[in-house]
Design a protein around this motif. Structure first.
Motif, PDB file in Angstrom:
ATOM      1  N   SER A 135      -1.051   4.012   6.278  1.00 57.22           N
ATOM      2  CA  SER A 135       0.319   3.620   5.948  1.00 57.22           C
ATOM      3  C   SER A 135       0.233   2.501   4.920  1.00 57.22           C
ATOM      4  O   SER A 135      -0.001   1.338   5.263  1.00 57.22           O
ATOM      5  N   ASP A 136       0.392   2.850   3.646  1.00 59.50           N
ATOM      6  CA  ASP A 136       0.236   1.896   2.545  1.00 59.50           C
ATOM      7  C   ASP A 136       1.578   1.607   1.892  1.00 59.50           C
ATOM      8  O   ASP A 136       2.436   2.493   1.788  1.00 59.50           O
ATOM      9  N   ILE A 137       1.734   0.374   1.441  1.00 62.37           N
ATOM     10  CA  ILE A 137       2.971  -0.035   0.771  1.00 62.37           C
ATOM     11  C   ILE A 137       2.677  -0.304  -0.700  1.00 62.37           C
ATOM     12  O   ILE A 137       1.810  -1.106  -1.041  1.00 62.37           O
ATOM     13  N   TYR A 154       9.764  -1.786  -3.072  1.00 60.71           N
ATOM     14  CA  TYR A 154       8.660  -1.381  -2.214  1.00 60.71           C
ATOM     15  C   TYR A 154       8.830   0.077  -1.798  1.00 60.71           C
ATOM     16  O   TYR A 154       9.955   0.566  -1.659  1.00 60.71           O
ATOM     17  N   ARG A 156       6.752   2.978   0.939  1.00 65.50           N
ATOM     18  CA  ARG A 156       5.671   3.243   1.884  1.00 65.50           C
ATOM     19  C   ARG A 156       5.150   4.671   1.710  1.00 65.50           C
ATOM     20  O   ARG A 156       5.931   5.615   1.592  1.00 65.50           O
ATOM     21  N   SER A 186       8.469   6.984   1.696  1.00 65.11           N
ATOM     22  CA  SER A 186       9.762   6.419   2.031  1.00 65.11           C
ATOM     23  C   SER A 186      10.616   6.312   0.772  1.00 65.11           C
ATOM     24  O   SER A 186      10.118   6.477  -0.350  1.00 65.11           O
ATOM     25  N   LEU A 195      12.107  -0.934   4.676  1.00 62.75           N
ATOM     26  CA  LEU A 195      11.324   0.279   4.495  1.00 62.75           C
ATOM     27  C   LEU A 195      11.353   1.143   5.751  1.00 62.75           C
ATOM     28  O   LEU A 195      11.325   0.637   6.878  1.00 62.75           O
TER      29      LEU A 195
END
Length: 329
Positions: A135-137, A154, A156, A186, A195
């Motif tokens: 799970s990277d932002i 931002y 995700r 997202s 997010l």
């Protein structure tokens, strides 16, 4: 002139739609994709939030002991992943309850019985885990051309795999296994707290996965479509049969197409009659008639249709086996 042009367009439209091939749809029961025989009860054991170190997922010999060892680690899972697998378990359970094909047994009762070496209260059970979770932002900067201020946004990105097996609880053999890769993004947000979570991003894919798992473990109803050949003759009975099919009178359409075929030998009439027999699950008659067309014409469409009929015959036999025969150890 404009009225004449409009009239011509209307006529052309009527001709276009009337020349389209007729397609009929029916609902049919399909067999479970896994060979579950006719198991009457099922349990869903808690899915893990990491790949169990003691479990070789495709090793039938070590599978039984590996599952019991792996269950202990469930409570230490990361919350987000734990929520995802908990949701998936609930969706599978909902599908089992809704279909009313299996008796749903509490997974804790099965876990307790297996850990004590006692017979399982469920005929089969499902075990699985989530792995390769990421799970990277991503952070993006954009400068406003009017005031020169820099705006930050931002997004995700989420990805993970879910693997599962269906186990025969009586002899601990694997009846089927599968793995699903799930990913998504997202919407962009100006604040991190706005997010969407990993669960929110992939919820609809989890819903789809739960349905596929249900399809794998039990007979299920699907909608199937059959396309009839367009009539190139001037035989009025062919038009009548086609109208019957369009209006859902498949029996009347089949009988009318069959009468035309027996009287004239018209390929389209015989083909359509056989297709409607297939739709009505009159498989032996459908196979006989389509085989006759193949032997007489070697038509590629008939060859393909014959293969489809035989495939459905096998599927129906498998459904009967899963619904009627005793669960085999």
């Amino acid at each position: 002139m404009k009225k004449n042009s409009l009239f011509s367009i209307m006529i052309a439209t009527v001709i276009l739609f009337s020349s389209c091939a007729t397609t009929v749809s029916v609902k049919k029961i399909q067999p479970a994709n896994f060979d579950i025989k006719d198991a009457k009860s099922i349990a869903i054991l808690p899915f893990e939030t990491s790949e169990p170190s003691s479990l070789n997922f495709y090793d039938n010999i070590n599978l039984f002991l590996g599952i019991l060892d792996a269950i202990v680690s469930y409570d230490s899972a990361i919350n987000e992943q734990k929520y995802i697998v908990s949701y998936l378990e609930d969706k599978i359970a909902d599908g089992v309850i809704e279909s009313n094909h299996f008796q749903l047994i509490d997974g804790r009762a099965v876990k307790s019985a297996l850990s004590k070496g006692l017979p399982s209260p469920a005929d089969i059970y499902i075990v699985g885990y989530i792995h390769n979770f990421e799970s990277d932002i991503d952070k993006d900067y954009e400068k406003d051309e009017e005031d020169g201020e820099v705006e930050v946004s931002y997004q995700r990105e989420v990805s993970y795999n879910i693997s599962y097996q269906v186990i025969n609880a009586k002899n601990h053999t694997v009846l089927g296994n599968d793995q699903e890769y799930i990913s998504g993004y997202s919407s962009s947000a100006s604040q991190l707290y706005n997010l969407e979570s990993a669960f929110d991003i992939t919820q609809y894919k989890l819903d789809s996965l739960a349905r596929r798992i249900i399809y794998n473990i039990q007979p299920h109803t699907v909608s199937m479509s059959y396309t009839l050949l367009k009539d190139k003759s001037d035989i009025l009975e062919m038009e009548l049969a086609n109208e019957y099919a369009k209006n859902g009178n498949l029996q009347g359409a089949k009988e009318t197409f069959l009468e035309v075929y027996e009287e004239t030998g018209l390929f389209e009439a015989g083909y359509n009659a056989a297709i409607l027999m297939q739709a009505l699950e009159e498989y032996y008659d459908a196979e006989r008639l389509m085989q006759e067309l193949v032997d007489r014409t070697y038509d590629k469409q008939a060859v393909k249709a014959l293969s489809s009929i035989k495939k459905e015959m096998k599927a129906k036999a498998k459904v009967s086996e899963q619904l009627d025969s005793d669960f085999i150890n």
